[in-house]
Design a protein around this motif. Sequence first.
Motif, PDB file in Angstrom:
ATOM      1  N   UNK A 274      79.801  25.354  -8.493  1.00 47.01           N
ATOM      2  CA  UNK A 274      78.789  25.362  -7.423  1.00 47.01           C
ATOM      3  C   UNK A 274      77.482  25.978  -7.917  1.00 47.01           C
ATOM      4  N   UNK A 275      77.576  27.152  -8.521  1.00 45.14           N
ATOM      5  CA  UNK A 275      76.352  27.858  -8.938  1.00 45.14           C
ATOM      6  C   UNK A 275      75.632  27.125 -10.070  1.00 45.14           C
ATOM      7  N   UNK A 276      76.377  26.587 -11.036  1.00 45.36           N
ATOM      8  CA  UNK A 276      75.727  25.897 -12.166  1.00 45.36           C
ATOM      9  C   UNK A 276      75.139  24.553 -11.735  1.00 45.36           C
ATOM     10  N   UNK A 277      75.796  23.853 -10.808  1.00 45.29           N
ATOM     11  CA  UNK A 277      75.208  22.608 -10.289  1.00 45.29           C
ATOM     12  C   UNK A 277      73.932  22.900  -9.506  1.00 45.29           C
ATOM     13  N   UNK A 278      73.925  24.014  -8.801  1.00 47.71           N
ATOM     14  CA  UNK A 278      72.715  24.417  -8.068  1.00 47.71           C
ATOM     15  C   UNK A 278      71.551  24.628  -9.033  1.00 47.71           C
ATOM     16  N   UNK A 279      71.836  25.249 -10.177  1.00 47.22           N
ATOM     17  CA  UNK A 279      70.801  25.480 -11.199  1.00 47.22           C
ATOM     18  C   UNK A 279      70.211  24.158 -11.658  1.00 47.22           C
TER      19      UNK A 279
END
Length: 504
Positions: free
Chosen positions: A345-350
Amino acid sequence: MGGATTEGSIPLSLRLLETSVQRRKTMSTISKDSLKTSLLQLECHFTWTLLQEHVGLEALEDTIQDHIKYAEHNIVDYNILSYVCHLKNSNEEALRNLRKAEEAIQKHHPSEIARRSLVTWGNYAWIYYHMQKYEEAQTYVSKVENSCKKLSSNADGKIQLPEIYAEKGWALLRFGRNYFEEAKNCFENALRSEPDNPDFNAGYAIARYRLQDCAEKFGEEATPCLGALQRAAQLNPQDTTILALLALRLLHSGRGDEGERYIEEGLQKTPDFPIFLRHAANFYRKKGKVNKAVEILQKALALTPNSVVLHHQLGICYKSKILQLKKRRYIPQEVVEDLIQLAIFHLKTVIDKKPVFFSAYSELGNVYALGKRYEEAEEIFQEVLQRKDLPCDEKQFTYFSYGNFQRFHMKSESKAIKYYIEGLKIEKDSYGRKRCSEAVQTLLEQKIESHLGDATDIGTLGLVHKLNGKKQEAIECYKKAIALDPNNEDYQNELADLQLSISS
């Protein structure tokens, strides 16, 4: 009847009208060209060659908005935000931010309004020019020119103010690693006039920190920044961002306990300042205290939920926790799955918010692989490797990560060797290239020494030595490969070329 005419029966009055219109058009063109020439002389964001392909505009806008919310004296932030709004084709919003910059100047520098407004007025002029409001643009050009003449001791009215050098430095830092060296130079120029200015010293120290950090990441030489950080901290002990960066450099130098004291001091002084919290979390993660890092990052993210850097740091922390769990004999699978989902989730957001955050692609590919989601890992590696704007050193490191994915997750040594060599073929010296070289050489030598290697492996090792400039070692490998495969023309040609290059 009907008035005088000219040749071709065109009424004279109409011909005179056409001539008048043409003259006005010509004068307008000359005036516009003259205005553009004047605009290019201004010192502002529009003349500092800040290219939007080096940043994610949405992410940069979020970063600036967060800084405005939590930092004081926001003139610099409003000015750069106006430029970002222009890049997003929102010139009315850009003008609103310039008006906020003017309000901040009047509040904080009422006795130096002209001196402090030069960049703001320059931005006004450019935005009005792009809106085709040329009279308004000329008005602001004139304001800058007249103010410079009053402020300057030179006959030509040229002026070099330390505040402008510093503002340019801060803008360059915002636009990423391609600009760090120039940012450092800007702060150096500002410090020549005011060597004890805390803001200029902070900017200079941050530029030096980022240059050293990038150099270490990509295997390059860099001047140590510890002294600059220490001086900036002495000049303004309340600047907890500087304290955190100083702590990180001390940790890197093996003085982690000393660094942690600065982090604890910062947590006392600014417990709710997200920029400090981000660096504090980075410190604890690098010190091995991942749970502490996650706790701090979650607090910072609650304050600034759109921060790309915080999402990236959380993604890395969750990946670290996954790797820690996988070392245990018993792995609680549901805990691992939850961590994988959080990291993704966090890396896709980046990546969604900042598509040029290239290292996040490899991080995301690695997390997919840890979750045995191999098709998605393959897809993300291919997506980044096919990008035309991927810098050479980033591409080399991506090839290294992709080679590791093929080797350790897909169990394909041949593909791993192929992609390590792709990274090696890119000639730029970098950390990624070094890692590709080490990995492929180790892999090939292990195969050859265990007698599993054939002529192909020995010939490939020859290619690795050749790409690394080790011609004699390459020659020895090609000779051995030819002994095993005497009819291979490729090996014979490579050997002949290498021998010729040594003898010539």
